[in-house]
Each structure stands twice: as structure tokens, then as C-alpha cells.
Design a protein around this motif. Structure first.
Motif, PDB file in Angstrom:
ATOM      1  N   ASP A  60       0.854  -1.191   0.000  1.00 55.03           N
ATOM      2  CA  ASP A  60       0.000   0.000   0.000  1.00 55.03           C
ATOM      3  C   ASP A  60       0.890   1.241   0.000  1.00 55.03           C
ATOM      4  OD1 ASP A  60      -1.586   2.175   0.579  1.00 55.03           O
ATOM      5  OD2 ASP A  60      -2.934   1.032   1.878  1.00 55.03           O
ATOM      6  N   ARG A  87      -0.491   9.716  -6.596  1.00 52.75           N
ATOM      7  CA  ARG A  87       0.505   8.674  -6.283  1.00 52.75           C
ATOM      8  C   ARG A  87       0.748   7.787  -7.506  1.00 52.75           C
ATOM      9  NH1 ARG A  87       1.792  11.578  -1.937  1.00 52.75           N
ATOM     10  NH2 ARG A  87       0.478  11.247  -0.115  1.00 52.75           N
ATOM     11  N   GLU A 143       2.705   7.559   4.324  1.00 48.88           N
ATOM     12  CA  GLU A 143       2.322   8.015   5.671  1.00 48.88           C
ATOM     13  C   GLU A 143       3.314   7.531   6.724  1.00 48.88           C
ATOM     14  OE1 GLU A 143      -1.713   6.712   6.315  1.00 48.88           O
ATOM     15  OE2 GLU A 143      -2.347   7.785   4.513  1.00 48.88           O
ATOM     16  N   GLY A 144       3.935   6.398   6.460  1.00 50.31           N
ATOM     17  CA  GLY A 144       4.874   5.816   7.418  1.00 50.31           C
ATOM     18  C   GLY A 144       6.216   6.534   7.488  1.00 50.31           C
ATOM     19  N   ASN A 157       0.167   4.434  -0.192  1.00 52.14           N
ATOM     20  CA  ASN A 157      -0.228   5.543   0.690  1.00 52.14           C
ATOM     21  C   ASN A 157       0.231   5.306   2.116  1.00 52.14           C
ATOM     22  OD1 ASN A 157      -1.650   7.666  -0.774  1.00 52.14           O
ATOM     23  ND2 ASN A 157      -3.005   6.004  -1.408  1.00 52.14           N
ATOM     24  N   LYS A 158       0.085   4.054   2.560  1.00 53.24           N
ATOM     25  CA  LYS A 158       0.543   3.714   3.917  1.00 53.24           C
ATOM     26  C   LYS A 158       2.047   3.910   4.028  1.00 53.24           C
ATOM     27  CE  LYS A 158      -2.422   0.620   6.462  1.00 53.24           C
ATOM     28  NZ  LYS A 158      -2.915  -0.756   6.363  1.00 53.24           N
ATOM     29  N   ALA A 159       2.764   3.503   2.994  1.00 51.93           N
ATOM     30  CA  ALA A 159       4.223   3.639   3.024  1.00 51.93           C
ATOM     31  C   ALA A 159       4.626   5.111   3.107  1.00 51.93           C
ATOM     32  CB  ALA A 159       4.835   2.982   1.788  1.00 51.93           C
TER      33      ALA A 159
END
Lengths: 322, 322
Positions: free
Chosen positions: A3, A34, A9-10, A5-7
């Protein structure tokens, strides 16, 4: 599938000094499509699912995907300073929310952060990935400079225009795909197919941008219609109009280019000239040609779900409304 | 010994678009001390002459040396925009000769050009060299941001100031030395000794800069004396003055900091306060301490002509007049 977006955000931007990192966090949090990192990961998956390597290769492609997204956002940040753009993705730009110096320095740090991600690419792949990344980044700066140069030139050929958007937009998309594939173990022929696929959808993407700026639906386009016309931007539409116009239409067009105070009238009048000359159709034909050239490249890749996603993505890009 | 000036002159900037590359050529042609790439090459030579590896290692260090010099000049280019500096090395700065946008974009390309040189580092050394380079570049952006932050703070400790100049000035010099040594085959202990040597001469170098700005000879210093005093720059001298001042001197100093219209008078008055408080002596003591700490590191390196050059360079830096 990772994912993306998660990466993003991380990523940790809670570092000091806040004045340097807060604008980076802000820029990356405003979202966007993205598109580029997604393409890197799908390209890796297309190769891995083709059976050449194991699933780790997709994880291995993540740092490069992040590098490309951070780099892309860096270019937007500095472009917005240079263009004096006040809004990006519905939010005030960094140089408006903070100031020019912040936009310059945090932008510089973003470029360095992109290279920090690149440094995480597996060592055996790093030299090639870094070399491609540098070539791509150079292309984008050159493209931006040509874009600026063209503003001050009375005549720009369609060939020159295509060269400029290839550098400014298409090489980033092309390199995103090639890099993902390369890290996942693509053969040289597959790397080239991914690159050419990206180059042609990148060109189609930019042409669609030019078309939407005139013919987009104000409700879905996200920015004001006719912005390019107002500032006499040398888009494919304007250059095609000049090429297709008879003496009379050309004179009319030139007269409207001089007008700087009657924006609404100018947009309506220039659009009417475009309509009369069939400029939209010409641009759409060129866009579709590039989409076809892109799709033809996919035959050279393993046929799997990821390749199918690339096909859908290419088709969506040219029918998108924003 | 590789001739660093020749190597820099040998870089080809005759590329298109001229608007992008001409300012880069201009910036690199204005000279400067070439201190950082010289240190990279001397460090490589110190290790090679120590008998660890053959002479190719010095040639191998050249791309990293060029990367560091290009990077350093990139930071000056963007700093000059942010500081609105009009002259650098006796020539108009890029944003004055061209404009702000050119300085931003050509600066960005210079940063990318630095990474292009890095990509030429031998593949087995590349991951480490890239990682260090990124950390160094981050330090410099952070240092620049702290420098800006400090301008707006009423109190800055000497510790904070030392941290800031370490990031802004010293880590680049430290990394230049460590990278040269590493490429030439330095052991981890030698790499660390080179880094610490660079860190301490970098600090001494910056402190000498602060001292020269007040006490330099106008004939040899190259810029106007008292520039830091005029703009209330929080240098080691000013921060030491605050620390060493009694209530009366502190009040007098604060009053002069408010004055923005009587520059010549202000420079004379603040310098008189410095003299009374013995600020110059304190700063010189700190500078000499760092020079000693630097020189002590040299015992950990092979003893040869190159190490001797490093010793001479360190001694020259603190007695330099410009």
C-alpha cells in the motif's frame, strides 16, 4: 500489493528543525494521485508474477517508488515558487503558507530525501537505478527550462513542444516503470518495453492535461478552465491552432494573445477558434496514437494481473476528467 | 596529485538548454578555495601512500571530490538567493545576473550533477559513499534552517551555535576527508580519524570566519568588515560577549542591537565592547582547541607527505587572513 499511501504516511518527518521538515510533511500529506510510485510497484509485480523472481522483489522496489514520489513532489514545490502558484491540490502552496526561502530549502531537502530512499535500493541494483534516476532528474530540469524558454519565444514547433513534455512529464513516468521492473529482475527487453510504455502514456497524459484545461468540466477538473489560454501558455492546442489556421484565423488568434485584461472573453474567443479549426480532434488523435504505442509495448511483458492493471491505467489516463 | 582545478574546468557544461547550464558553468568558474575536493584527494593520497592500496585509488576518489565541490557550490547558489546576497567571489550572484527562478532551477540541477558524479564512484564503494553524502547534505540543510531559526530567537546558547556550525560547515569538510580515505581503502579507524580531523578543522574554520568578519584586514578579507555586526548575526563573538558581559555591558550591547541606521558607529561600538570583554581571545582559544583536537587525529593516520599536507592545511586555516 504494497500500500503506497501507507508507506508514504509511514515516513517519519517529526525531526528537528521543524522549520525544515514540517513543509515536507505538509507537501507529502496533500496527496495527489501517487501515480508514479504505483507504476513502479505494478511494474515490479508484472515482472515477478511473470515468474522471474520471488515476491521480495516487490518489497525491494518500495524505496525506489518512494524516491520517485518524493522527487515528484519536490519538483512541484519548486515549480510552484517559480510559477508563483498559490494553490496546489486545494491547499496553499508552501511558499504561500510559509515563504519563498522555506520552499527553496525544504525543497532542497526533499530532493536529498529522495536520494536517501534510493540509497536503500539493493546494492547490486543501486548503480543502475541511481544512474537512471539522475538522467531522469536532469531531463525534468531541462524540460522545465525549455518550458520557461518557450514562454519567451514567438515560434515553437510541435516537435519542440513534444520534446519538452517528454522531458518534463514523460521521463519520470517512464523511469518509474523501468526502475520497478529492473529491481524485480526484468530482462533488458522488458525494461525497454516498460520505459517506452511509460514514455507514451506520459505524453498522452500531458496532452490530456492540455485538453482538459480548455474542455474539462469545471465541476470535476479541480482548477479553473482556460488557465492556459489566459497566460498564453504554448500548449499542444495553441501550437496546433497556429499550424492549422488560415491567415485570418491566425491574425485573430494573435490579436487575442495580446489581450491581457479581458480573460473571460479571451477564453471564449480562443476556444471558439480552436473549435472552428478542429484543434481538439487533432490533439485527441495524437493522444490516442501515443496510447496505442504504449499499449503495444505491453505485449512484450508477461501477461498477468499486473500487466492488465497497466493496460487499464493507460486507458483511464486518456479518459480521465481531472 | 590530480589537479582539481583542471578536473573542474574539464566538466562539460556546453549542453542545451543554455539557460539551465550557463549559470552552473558561471558558478563553478568563479573559483573559490577548492578546499573540499582538495581534502578528498589528499585524504586518499594519505591512505594510498600509507601503502594500503595502489595509485588508482586517488583517481577513483576524483568523482567524489567533484561531487563535493559541485554540492558545495550548489549550497552557495541557493543560500545567496535566500540571503539576497548580491556578490560572491567578487562577481554578481546568479539570482542578480539572471533571476531568482534561474538560481533555483540551475541550483537544483547542480545538486543533481553532484549525484551524477557520485554515480561514478566504484560500485563496491557506492552504497556507503552515497549514504554518507546524503547524511552530510541533510546536515547542511538542517544547519541552514537552524541558522535562520536563530536569527529570530532572542537567546541562543554557545552549544546550540556550535551544533549549528558543525552541521552547516564542518560535516561537509569532515565527509570530504572520510570519503577520500574510504575510497582509497582506509580502515574504519582511519575513516573516523579523517572525519574527526575534518569536523574540528571545520569548526575552527568557521570560528576564524566569525573573527575575521570583525578583526580581519579590509585589504585582504575580501568583503566589508563588520557585516555580521550590522545584521546582528549570532556569531560566536556575539554569543560569547553576552555570556561574558556584566549587566551594564549587556544593556549597552542590547541597545546597539536595536540600532539599524548607524552602521559605522554600530560596528565601532560593538567592536569596542568585544575588546573590553576579551571576546576575541575567548574565540581564538576555542578555535585553537579545535585545531589541536584536529591535529591529534593525524597521529592515527599513516605518516607521509599527504598527512603532512593535512597538518599544514589545518595550521594555515586558523592563521588565514581571508
Amino acid at each position: 500489493m504494497v500500500d503506497i499511501n501507507k508507506a508514504i504516511e509511514g515516513l517519519d518527518w517529526s525531526k528537528e528543525p521543524r522549520g525544515l521538515y514540517e513543509p515536507i510533511e505538509y507537501t507529502l500529506a496533500t496527496g495527489g494521485k501517487r501515480l508514479r510510485p504505483t507504476l513502479t510497484l505494478i511494474a515490479a509485480e508484472a515482472i515477478v508474477n511473470g515468474g522471474l523472481l520471488n515476491g521480495d522483489a516487490i518489497e525491494n522496489a518500495l524505496p525506489a517508488a518512494l524516491a520517485l514520489e518524493i522527487f515528484h513532489n519536490f519538483t512541484l514545490l519548486h515549480d510552484d515558487v517559480m510559477d508563483r502558484a498559490e494553490v496546489r491540490r486545494g491547499q496553499p502552496t508552501v511558499h504561500i503558507k510559509w515563504n519563498d526561502n522555506t520552499a527553496i530549502l525544504s525543497g532542497d531537502q526533499m530532493l536529498i530525501e529522495a536520494y536517501k530512499q534510493l540509497a536503500l535500493v539493493p546494492a547490486d541494483k543501486l548503480p543502475q537505478v541511481l544512474k537512471w534516476f539522475n538522467e531522469m532528474a536532469t531531463g525534468i530540469c531541462e524540460g522545465q527550462q525549455y518550458d520557461v524558454d518557450f514562454e519567451h519565444m514567438s515560434q515553437v514547433s510541435i516537435d519542440d513542444y513534444m520534446m519538452m513534455i517528454e522531458k518534463k512529464t514523460a521521463v519520470l513516468i517512464a523511469n518509474a516503470l523501468r526502475t520497478g521492473g529492473y529491481i524485480a529482475g526484468a530482462t533488458p527487453a522488458q525494461q525497454e518495453a516498460l520505459y517506452q510504455f511509460g514514455l507514451h502514456i506520459g505524453l498522452a497524459f500531458q496532452i490530456q492535461d492540455d485538453i482538459l484545461d480548455v474542455y474539462g468540466d469545471p465541476k470535476t477538473f479541480g482548477k479553473a478552465i482556460g488557465g492556459d489560454i489566459c497566460c498564453n501558455k504554448k500548449t499542444l492546442l495553441l501550437l496546433t491552432a497556429f499550424e492549422q489556421a488560415d491567415a485570418e484565423s491566425k491574425a485573430e488568434l494573435l490579436e487575442w494573445l495580446m489581450a491581457t485584461d479581458r480573460n473571460e472573453e479571451k477564453i471564449a474567443a480562443v476556444t471558439a477558434i480552436y473549435d472552428r479549426l478542429g484543434v481538439r480532434e487533432t490533439a485527441e488523435t495524437i493522444m490516442e496514437q501515443h496510447t496505442s504505442l504504449a499499449l503495444a509495448q505491453l505485449d512484450k511483458l508477461p501477461q498477468n494481473k499486473a500487466t492488465e492493471q497497466l493496460r487499464e491505467l493507460a486507458e483511464q489516463l486518456v479518459t480521465r476528467k481531472h
